[in-house]
Enzyme design. Structure first.
Site, PDB file in Angstrom:
ATOM      1  N   LYS A  32     -13.558   2.401 -14.560  1.00 10.10           N
ATOM      2  CA  LYS A  32     -12.783   1.326 -14.352  1.00 10.10           C
ATOM      3  C   LYS A  32     -11.530   1.324 -13.795  1.00 10.10           C
ATOM      4  N   LEU A  35     -10.165   8.050 -12.101  1.00 14.97           N
ATOM      5  CA  LEU A  35     -10.768   9.492 -12.487  1.00 14.97           C
ATOM      6  C   LEU A  35      -9.589  10.430 -13.293  1.00 14.97           C
ATOM      7  N   SER A 142     -10.306   6.297 -25.577  1.00 14.04           N
ATOM      8  CA  SER A 142      -9.334   5.751 -26.885  1.00 14.04           C
ATOM      9  C   SER A 142      -8.206   4.705 -26.210  1.00 14.04           C
ATOM     10  N   GLU A 188       6.122  15.161 -29.668  1.00 11.23           N
ATOM     11  CA  GLU A 188       6.213  15.863 -28.209  1.00 11.23           C
ATOM     12  C   GLU A 188       7.558  14.897 -27.536  1.00 11.23           C
ATOM     13  N   GLU A 204       8.858   7.555 -39.912  1.00 14.72           N
ATOM     14  CA  GLU A 204       7.342   7.962 -40.207  1.00 14.72           C
ATOM     15  C   GLU A 204       7.093   7.445 -41.750  1.00 14.72           C
ATOM     16  N   GLY A 267      -0.502   5.929 -33.344  1.00 12.90           N
ATOM     17  CA  GLY A 267      -2.102   6.195 -33.163  1.00 12.90           C
ATOM     18  C   GLY A 267      -2.965   5.791 -32.128  1.00 12.90           C
ATOM     19  N   LEU A 314      -9.122  14.936 -28.418  1.00 16.16           N
ATOM     20  CA  LEU A 314      -8.515  16.025 -27.823  1.00 16.16           C
ATOM     21  C   LEU A 314      -9.209  16.441 -26.793  1.00 16.16           C
ATOM     22  N   HIS A 440       1.186  45.626 -24.652  1.00 13.94           N
ATOM     23  CA  HIS A 440       2.491  45.485 -25.455  1.00 13.94           C
ATOM     24  C   HIS A 440       3.755  45.623 -24.213  1.00 13.94           C
TER      25      HIS A 440
HETATM   26  P1  FAD Z   1     -10.302   9.183 -21.825  1.00 12.45           P
HETATM   27  O1  FAD Z   1      -9.518  10.296 -21.374  1.00 12.45           O
HETATM   28  O2  FAD Z   1      -9.566   7.986 -22.798  1.00 12.45           O
HETATM   29  O3  FAD Z   1     -11.089   8.509 -20.560  1.00 12.45           O
HETATM   30  C1  FAD Z   1     -11.809   7.491 -20.845  1.00 12.45           C
HETATM   31  C2  FAD Z   1     -12.074   6.656 -19.497  1.00 12.45           C
HETATM   32  O4  FAD Z   1     -12.963   5.860 -19.860  1.00 12.45           O
HETATM   33  C3  FAD Z   1     -10.966   5.986 -18.994  1.00 12.45           C
HETATM   34  O5  FAD Z   1     -10.664   6.409 -17.799  1.00 12.45           O
HETATM   35  C4  FAD Z   1     -11.173   4.546 -18.957  1.00 12.45           C
HETATM   36  O6  FAD Z   1     -10.633   3.605 -17.937  1.00 12.45           O
HETATM   37  C5  FAD Z   1     -12.788   4.574 -18.765  1.00 12.45           C
HETATM   38  N1  FAD Z   1     -13.468   3.194 -19.449  1.00 12.45           N
HETATM   39  C6  FAD Z   1     -13.344   3.011 -20.681  1.00 12.45           C
HETATM   40  N2  FAD Z   1     -14.138   1.689 -20.688  1.00 12.45           N
HETATM   41  C7  FAD Z   1     -14.893   1.811 -19.596  1.00 12.45           C
HETATM   42  C8  FAD Z   1     -16.063   0.880 -19.173  1.00 12.45           C
HETATM   43  N3  FAD Z   1     -16.254  -0.038 -20.023  1.00 12.45           N
HETATM   44  N4  FAD Z   1     -16.641   1.079 -17.805  1.00 12.45           N
HETATM   45  C9  FAD Z   1     -15.648   2.001 -16.857  1.00 12.45           C
HETATM   46  N5  FAD Z   1     -14.879   3.019 -17.610  1.00 12.45           N
HETATM   47  C10 FAD Z   1     -14.207   2.675 -18.874  1.00 12.45           C
HETATM   48  N6  FAD Z   1      -5.164  16.253 -25.820  1.00 12.45           N
HETATM   49  C11 FAD Z   1      -5.331  17.433 -25.615  1.00 12.45           C
HETATM   50  O7  FAD Z   1      -6.334  18.062 -25.816  1.00 12.45           O
HETATM   51  N7  FAD Z   1      -4.008  18.196 -25.332  1.00 12.45           N
HETATM   52  C12 FAD Z   1      -2.853  17.244 -24.785  1.00 12.45           C
HETATM   53  O8  FAD Z   1      -1.892  18.139 -24.999  1.00 12.45           O
HETATM   54  C13 FAD Z   1      -2.858  15.951 -25.141  1.00 12.45           C
HETATM   55  N8  FAD Z   1      -1.797  14.972 -24.692  1.00 12.45           N
HETATM   56  C14 FAD Z   1      -1.964  13.724 -24.813  1.00 12.45           C
HETATM   57  C15 FAD Z   1      -0.598  13.021 -24.659  1.00 12.45           C
HETATM   58  C16 FAD Z   1      -0.729  11.921 -24.478  1.00 12.45           C
HETATM   59  C17 FAD Z   1       0.503  11.072 -24.455  1.00 12.45           C
HETATM   60  C18 FAD Z   1      -1.809  11.180 -24.960  1.00 12.45           C
HETATM   61  C19 FAD Z   1      -2.149   9.724 -24.897  1.00 12.45           C
HETATM   62  C20 FAD Z   1      -3.229  11.659 -25.133  1.00 12.45           C
HETATM   63  C21 FAD Z   1      -3.044  13.255 -25.211  1.00 12.45           C
HETATM   64  N9  FAD Z   1      -4.253  14.188 -25.580  1.00 12.45           N
HETATM   65  C22 FAD Z   1      -4.203  15.349 -25.422  1.00 12.45           C
HETATM   66  C23 FAD Z   1      -5.570  13.470 -25.865  1.00 12.45           C
HETATM   67  C24 FAD Z   1      -6.532  13.302 -24.594  1.00 12.45           C
HETATM   68  O9  FAD Z   1      -5.737  12.628 -23.594  1.00 12.45           O
HETATM   69  C25 FAD Z   1      -7.794  12.584 -25.134  1.00 12.45           C
HETATM   70  O10 FAD Z   1      -8.455  13.529 -25.870  1.00 12.45           O
HETATM   71  C26 FAD Z   1      -8.788  12.808 -23.695  1.00 12.45           C
HETATM   72  O11 FAD Z   1      -8.327  11.994 -22.615  1.00 12.45           O
HETATM   73  C27 FAD Z   1     -10.036  12.157 -24.256  1.00 12.45           C
HETATM   74  O12 FAD Z   1     -10.832  12.307 -23.295  1.00 12.45           O
HETATM   75  P2  FAD Z   1     -12.239  10.974 -23.073  1.00 12.45           P
HETATM   76  O13 FAD Z   1     -12.897  11.479 -21.825  1.00 12.45           O
HETATM   77  O14 FAD Z   1     -12.637  11.016 -24.348  1.00 12.45           O
HETATM   78  O15 FAD Z   1     -11.361   9.659 -22.843  1.00 12.45           O
HETATM   79  P1  NAI Z   2      -1.137  10.483 -34.750  1.00 15.13           P
HETATM   80  O1  NAI Z   2      -2.318   9.713 -35.314  1.00 15.13           O
HETATM   81  O2  NAI Z   2      -1.099  11.698 -34.301  1.00 15.13           O
HETATM   82  O3  NAI Z   2       0.206   9.962 -35.484  1.00 15.13           O
HETATM   83  C1  NAI Z   2       0.653   8.724 -35.889  1.00 15.13           C
HETATM   84  C2  NAI Z   2       1.582   8.743 -36.852  1.00 15.13           C
HETATM   85  O4  NAI Z   2       2.323   7.371 -37.001  1.00 15.13           O
HETATM   86  C3  NAI Z   2       1.061   9.417 -38.343  1.00 15.13           C
HETATM   87  O5  NAI Z   2       2.048  10.434 -38.637  1.00 15.13           O
HETATM   88  C4  NAI Z   2       1.217   7.971 -38.959  1.00 15.13           C
HETATM   89  O6  NAI Z   2       1.516   8.096 -40.396  1.00 15.13           O
HETATM   90  C5  NAI Z   2       2.292   7.264 -38.151  1.00 15.13           C
HETATM   91  N1  NAI Z   2       2.293   5.734 -38.531  1.00 15.13           N
HETATM   92  C6  NAI Z   2       1.440   4.939 -38.424  1.00 15.13           C
HETATM   93  N2  NAI Z   2       1.677   3.668 -38.654  1.00 15.13           N
HETATM   94  C7  NAI Z   2       2.945   3.780 -38.786  1.00 15.13           C
HETATM   95  C8  NAI Z   2       4.031   2.858 -39.112  1.00 15.13           C
HETATM   96  N3  NAI Z   2       3.745   1.762 -39.245  1.00 15.13           N
HETATM   97  N4  NAI Z   2       5.180   2.962 -39.185  1.00 15.13           N
HETATM   98  C9  NAI Z   2       5.608   4.671 -38.958  1.00 15.13           C
HETATM   99  N5  NAI Z   2       4.889   5.333 -39.041  1.00 15.13           N
HETATM  100  C10 NAI Z   2       3.532   5.030 -38.708  1.00 15.13           C
HETATM  101  O7  NAI Z   2      -1.031   9.366 -33.141  1.00 15.13           O
HETATM  102  P2  NAI Z   2      -0.382   9.681 -32.011  1.00 15.13           P
HETATM  103  O8  NAI Z   2       1.119  10.363 -31.936  1.00 15.13           O
HETATM  104  O9  NAI Z   2      -0.139   8.105 -31.204  1.00 15.13           O
HETATM  105  O10 NAI Z   2      -1.518  10.360 -30.969  1.00 15.13           O
HETATM  106  C11 NAI Z   2      -2.753   9.780 -30.728  1.00 15.13           C
HETATM  107  C12 NAI Z   2      -3.729  10.991 -30.530  1.00 15.13           C
HETATM  108  O11 NAI Z   2      -3.362  11.474 -29.165  1.00 15.13           O
HETATM  109  C13 NAI Z   2      -3.383  12.124 -31.354  1.00 15.13           C
HETATM  110  O12 NAI Z   2      -4.034  11.878 -32.609  1.00 15.13           O
HETATM  111  C14 NAI Z   2      -4.115  13.179 -30.646  1.00 15.13           C
HETATM  112  O13 NAI Z   2      -5.496  13.311 -30.606  1.00 15.13           O
HETATM  113  C15 NAI Z   2      -3.927  12.833 -29.226  1.00 15.13           C
HETATM  114  N6  NAI Z   2      -2.794  13.706 -28.454  1.00 15.13           N
HETATM  115  C16 NAI Z   2      -2.803  14.868 -28.423  1.00 15.13           C
HETATM  116  C17 NAI Z   2      -1.672  15.697 -28.123  1.00 15.13           C
HETATM  117  C18 NAI Z   2      -2.001  17.315 -28.295  1.00 15.13           C
HETATM  118  O14 NAI Z   2      -2.955  17.737 -28.367  1.00 15.13           O
HETATM  119  N7  NAI Z   2      -0.820  18.035 -27.688  1.00 15.13           N
HETATM  120  C19 NAI Z   2      -0.334  15.289 -27.598  1.00 15.13           C
HETATM  121  C20 NAI Z   2      -0.619  13.863 -27.655  1.00 15.13           C
HETATM  122  C21 NAI Z   2      -1.605  12.973 -28.073  1.00 15.13           C
END
Ligand code: FAD
Ligand code: NAI
Length: 451
Positions: A32, A35, A142, A188, A204, A267, A314, A440
């Site tokens: 939607k 990509l 998500s 981050e 937190e 979250g 992830l 090394h």
């Molecule tokens: P998404 O990437 O969420 O893709 C879902 C897709 O489905 C979207 O493009 C959406 O538009 C589409 N969609 C939803 N509903 C519909 C519908 N009804 N019809 C058509 N299309 C639809 N993970 C890591 O492993 N390493 C990281 O460093 C990392 N950094 C992150 C940093 C941030 C700021 C955030 C927010 C997330 C990060 N993540 C990281 C998490 C990672 O982005 C997600 O785990 C990953 O994108 C999940 O992939 P997915 O394919 O399940 O879903």
């Molecule tokens: P998160 O679940 O990692 O952390 C949310 C934090 O907010 C928790 O520590 C929780 O206790 C706290 N919290 C919740 N409600 C609160 C409140 N009202 N007041 C104060 N603290 C509160 O969620 P986040 O950071 O939004 O990331 C979402 C997901 O995205 C992660 O779980 C991860 O899977 C993915 N992600 C992965 C990355 C990576 O792999 N490097 C980088 C960024 C995101």
């Protein structure tokens, strides 16, 4: 009729479509938005592009210790944003090219499931157009959670409150930022903005940062951050936010923290509503689609992968789940194992971990041994880092002598964790690990040293 329809073109969905197409399945991918999903457009990649710029800036500011003089190092935030946009554009168009090469049909529009007939034929609409298939992969990802805190919805409108989406388009570095939630995104972004010269305060609600990771490592990361000037308010409740400040309840005392911008990072939740899951009776629990180790839901032919099934949010979990689901559709035996799922927090210093923590070992009654070393034990680490912070901790099962967990804080942790992941995944014994030759000098040798 399509052999397979995939809803959602993020890491889970696009890889599933690609693998299916490469294996001869007539595949339709419905997306939607763009990509690449969250990961490429507003998650993993853009945030890492940001963090790399800040790390370069940080090194430039402190380069004199390495005998390098740089004058007037500065961060140009709008240039950081435009470089990030270029990287994202290149990767998103790469996904488009991969779909073409795999002969996947891509349809832009919102996918909505309309029903499943007695022969197992599932109807899916993409906007007005109807498509049919007997196999469906749901990869809808998500969405950001916004808690009902007073002031937040107004703040989101006037820009004083932002999320992980808007923050990646900020063209200026604010003087002050308060980050609500010390999870992965919060940490981050705290690291990025602190390195760029912003005064960062984190709030937190729990008594520790970084969620369920090894507690000793999370307090080490917190101390390192505090030394760099980030302020943490743990066990605190946000009672109001936006309009230039955050109000917190700190053990019954109300405090006001100035915040030019407030980042809400409390979250994400799986996208399971608004696209007809209920029309075919897909079972959901605690806000996620329930799927088994092959990605199968309770409805025959329907799979759920990636963030939508809420197991690990992830990108690399989504990739592997995509492969397992497609292999299952193709009749190849494959299964998801989550014991060796690596995670990285790309802060400065980085934090990486895989497998059991001391806390989970105690909860599960696993008798374990641990070995630890400061990262400064590595010659390469000392040669390349001025501030010797960080540590590695490895956990072994006491009875089998196999590695069951590895936890690191320090530069390069994101790369070194791969060797530990292989060791945990293959259940390697210490005797076998000791026979591996490490190049090394590398920081990765620390795994050999710790043994
Ligand atoms: P998404 O990437 O969420 O893709 C879902 C897709 O489905 C979207 O493009 C959406 O538009 C589409 N969609 C939803 N509903 C519909 C519908 N009804 N019809 C058509 N299309 C639809 N993970 C890591 O492993 N390493 C990281 O460093 C990392 N950094 C992150 C940093 C941030 C700021 C955030 C927010 C997330 C990060 N993540 C990281 C998490 C990672 O982005 C997600 O785990 C990953 O994108 C999940 O992939 P997915 O394919 O399940 O879903
Ligand atoms: P998160 O679940 O990692 O952390 C949310 C934090 O907010 C928790 O520590 C929780 O206790 C706290 N919290 C919740 N409600 C609160 C409140 N009202 N007041 C104060 N603290 C509160 O969620 P986040 O950071 O939004 O990331 C979402 C997901 O995205 C992660 O779980 C991860 O899977 C993915 N992600 C992965 C990355 C990576 O792999 N490097 C980088 C960024 C995101």
């Amino acid at each position: 009729m399509y052999d397979l329809i995939v809803i959602g073109g993020g890491p889970g969905g696009y890889l599933a479509a690609q693998r299916a197409g490469e294996n001869g399945l007539n595949t339709l991918l419905i997306e939607k938005n763009k990509l690449g999903g969250v990961c490429l457009n507003e998650g993993c990649i853009p945030s890492k592009a940001f963090l790399n710029s800040a790390k370069i800036f940080d090194q430039a500011k402190n380069s004199s210790v390495f005998g390098v003089t740089t004058e007037k190092a500065a961060i140009d935030q709008s240039a950081v944003v435009s470089r990030k946009n270029k990287v994202v554009k290149a990767l998103v168009s790469g996904v488009g090219a991969a779909m073409k090469a795999a002969k996947v049909t891509v349809k832009y529009g919102t996918g909505v499931i309309a029903g499943r007939d007695a022969d197992g034929v599932i109807s899916v609409y993409a906007d007005e157009e109807k498509f049919e298939t007997k196999r469906l992969i749901i990869a809808t990802g998500s969405e950001i959670v916004i808690p009902p805190i007073p002031g937040v919805s107004e703040g989101l409108k006037d820009g004083t409150v932002i999320t992980s989406r808007e923050i990646l388009d900020l063209e200026t570095i604010p003087e002050t930022m308060t980050i609500v939630g010390a999870g992965v995104i919060g940490l981050e972004m705290a690291s990025y903005f602190q390195m760029c010269g912003c005064k960062v305060t984190v709030v937190e609600m729990l008594d520790h940062i970084a969620g369920n990771i090894d507690r000793e490592m999370s307090s080490l990361l917190q101390k390192t951050y505090e030394k760099r000037g980030i302020e943490f308010n743990l066990n605190c409740k946000v009672t109001k936010a936006g309009g230039g400040f955050v109000e917190i309840d700190d053990a019954g005392i109300t405090r006001k923290i100035p915040a030019e911008r407030v980042l809400m990072s409390v979250g994400r939740r799986p996208v399971i509503k608004g696209f007809g899951l209920e029309s075919i009776g897909v079972y959901t629990e605690h806000g996620r689609i329930v799927a088994d180790a092959q990605g199968r839901t309770n409805v025959p032919g329907v799979f759920a992968i990636g963030d939508a099934n809420g197991v690990w949010m992830l990108a690399h979990a989504a990739y592997r789940e995509a492969e397992v689901a497609v292999n299952t559709i193709l009749g190849k035996k494959d299964t998801m194992r989550y014991d060796a799922m690596p995670s990285v927090i790309y802060t400065n210093p980085e934090m990486a971990f895989v497998g059991e923590t001391e806390e989970t070992c105690r909860e599960k009654g696993i008798a374990y041994k641990k070995r630890e070393l400061p990262m400064g034990y590595s010659g390469r680490y000392l040669a390349e880092n001025d501030v010797v912070e960080g540590k590695i901790k490895v956990l072994f099962d006491e009875s089998t002598n196999r590695m069951i967990g590895c936890h690191m804080v320090g530069s390069y942790a994101s790369e070194i964790i791969l060797s530990a992941t292989i060791m945990v995944e293959t259940q390697m014994r210490v005797e076998d690990m000791k026979e591996i030759i490490f190049p090394h000098p590398t920081v990765g040798e620390i795994i050999r040293e710790v043994l």
